[in-house]
Design an enzyme around this catalytic site. Sequence first.
Site, PDB file in Angstrom:
ATOM      1  N   GLU A 298      -4.242  46.286  69.069  1.00 35.31           N
ATOM      2  CA  GLU A 298      -4.798  46.618  70.388  1.00 35.31           C
ATOM      3  C   GLU A 298      -5.875  47.690  70.271  1.00 35.31           C
ATOM      4  O   GLU A 298      -6.644  47.909  71.190  1.00 35.31           O
ATOM      5  CB  GLU A 298      -3.705  47.162  71.316  1.00 35.31           C
ATOM      6  CG  GLU A 298      -2.752  46.121  71.843  1.00 35.31           C
ATOM      7  CD  GLU A 298      -1.663  46.781  72.668  1.00 35.31           C
ATOM      8  OE1 GLU A 298      -1.935  47.833  73.296  1.00 35.31           O
ATOM      9  OE2 GLU A 298      -0.544  46.268  72.660  1.00 35.31           O
TER      10      GLU A 298
ATOM     11  N   ASP B 297       7.918  55.405  56.418  1.00 38.61           N
ATOM     12  CA  ASP B 297       8.982  55.863  55.528  1.00 38.61           C
ATOM     13  C   ASP B 297      10.146  54.866  55.530  1.00 38.61           C
ATOM     14  O   ASP B 297      10.546  54.373  56.586  1.00 38.61           O
ATOM     15  CB  ASP B 297       9.462  57.234  56.043  1.00 38.61           C
ATOM     16  CG  ASP B 297      10.351  57.956  55.048  1.00 38.61           C
ATOM     17  OD1 ASP B 297       9.916  58.167  53.896  1.00 38.61           O
ATOM     18  OD2 ASP B 297      11.482  58.320  55.417  1.00 38.61           O
TER      19      ASP B 297
HETATM   20  C1  NOJ Z   1      10.963  58.693  51.255  1.00 40.81           C
HETATM   21  C2  NOJ Z   1      10.154  59.944  51.238  1.00 40.81           C
HETATM   22  O1  NOJ Z   1       9.008  59.733  50.450  1.00 40.81           O
HETATM   23  C3  NOJ Z   1      11.058  61.036  50.685  1.00 40.81           C
HETATM   24  O2  NOJ Z   1      10.353  62.188  50.374  1.00 40.81           O
HETATM   25  C4  NOJ Z   1      12.152  61.265  51.682  1.00 40.81           C
HETATM   26  O3  NOJ Z   1      13.060  62.208  51.168  1.00 40.81           O
HETATM   27  C5  NOJ Z   1      12.905  59.964  51.980  1.00 40.81           C
HETATM   28  N1  NOJ Z   1      12.025  58.848  52.193  1.00 40.81           N
HETATM   29  C6  NOJ Z   1      13.771  60.134  53.212  1.00 40.81           C
HETATM   30  O4  NOJ Z   1      12.969  60.229  54.348  1.00 40.81           O
END
Ligand code: NOJ
Length: 477
Positions: free
Chosen positions: A240, A191
């Site tokens: 790894e 993310d």
């Molecule tokens: C991207 C994620 O796909 C989204 O759903 C989220 O709200 C934001 N990052 C923050 O984590």
Amino acid sequence: MNEWWREAVFYQVYVRSFADSNGDGIGDIPGITSRLGYLEELGVDAIWLTPFYASPQADHGYDVADYVDVDPQFGTLADFDDLVAAAHERGIRVIVDIVPNHSSSQHPWFTGPDREQRYVTVAGGDAPPNNWPSNWGGPAWTLDEDRGHWYLHLFAPEQPDLDWNKQLVRDDFETVLRFWLDRGVDGFRIDVAHGLVKKASLEDEPEPFPTDRFSSDWRTAIDQPEVHDVYRDWHRLADEYDGDRVLVGEVVFSDQQRVVPYLRPDELHLAFNFSLVFQPWEADKIRASIEESLRTLPIVTWVFENHDVTRIVTRFGGERQARAAALLLLALPGPVFVYQGQELGLEEVDLPDEVRQDPIFHRMKGERIGRDGCRVPIPWMRELQPNAWLPQPADWGEKSVEAQTGRGGSFLELYRRALELRPHGPFAWRRSPPDVLAFDRGDLTCIVNFGGEQFEVEGEVVLASDEDGTALWVERS
Ligand code: NOJ
Ligand code: CA
């Protein structure tokens, strides 16, 4: 080396909205396990699970309070182990979401006494430390009066940003990655992968800059050179383990060039290519986007939909376009991500304000409508689920898996067939009229007609997106 991900079809499971095993209206891990047969028949190679970790759900799991446990509403670690074992038995790989940019404000790292050792905090002062805006409106800083400091949150205040300039954070996440790799996951979707490291000086973003809105094009808060060290470490760590574990980054820039360094051979294996997410259904725009991506990136990970964007039936103006888009997507060279419900031709749901839950909608006071419309639980049966956490439209019974399975010409059957016939091999554009996209992929030619001009390729039509042949796969003779 096997590198299974190079041509894989990944299916994104938005856990909350996929399959509910205990009837509480919320999807869960045993629900996913019970639907693996469906995914196997559909023909996907891997699934990506969105966050199912312990979380107060301020951003539906993208606010993690414990990175190494399952939230009770989704199941248990034992359920997770069962899911991975059952998926592997069917030859389906499993990647999980890792949320390293921020945790939940309920994480013990944040609520405990050592917060300053892990988060971006600045002591005292009447005004926020700099001009950085939050992605979802307002400043990216909140004052914690009890502790006498400001803390950074590029997203909601319930999602404080970790400080990746601190070694402790790096060490903690290696432990988290190992925890899931040891449990057998085949990789991670990362993310906000471009955002982890902030410039240590925390200087203002230079003007002119739209301070009312987060931009993927800023220079100070995100995309710092040190972030690449993190991915070099993670790449070594993944190496790894056996089985070619994969790192897929959510790297968002409008300029594709800025994605390239993340895909260096010792960093991320894949990074989502969001350029098609921002194109209208117009031949020249889509062609330009594909061309630019293929020209710029060493490997292109194609995406039309995910849990953050409007579904293509709505965005592209109808089912006809979405069906043609399916044949386009599945003929492009490289890995592909399909979002749950995309294979059913679901549209964006126009929900009443009272049921909307997305923090974007609430923080932006409705100015941005948010993402609930693409997160409505997918329909499995003609008889819809009365207590789904977001209500399913009444006509989704006919779009359900039950209704579409075996129905000639259904969206789902088109998807199944396309996954079966999906071409591999060299890619080459064909000369075609302006309203037509045509390219060869292996033995097939993919033709997508945006306007209605005549264009034919000699050979046998093996798949048509509809009766008018809006998109065709032709096996060249
Ligand atoms: C991207 C994620 O796909 C989204 O759903 C989220 O709200 C934001 N990052 C923050 O984590
Ligand atoms: Ca449930």
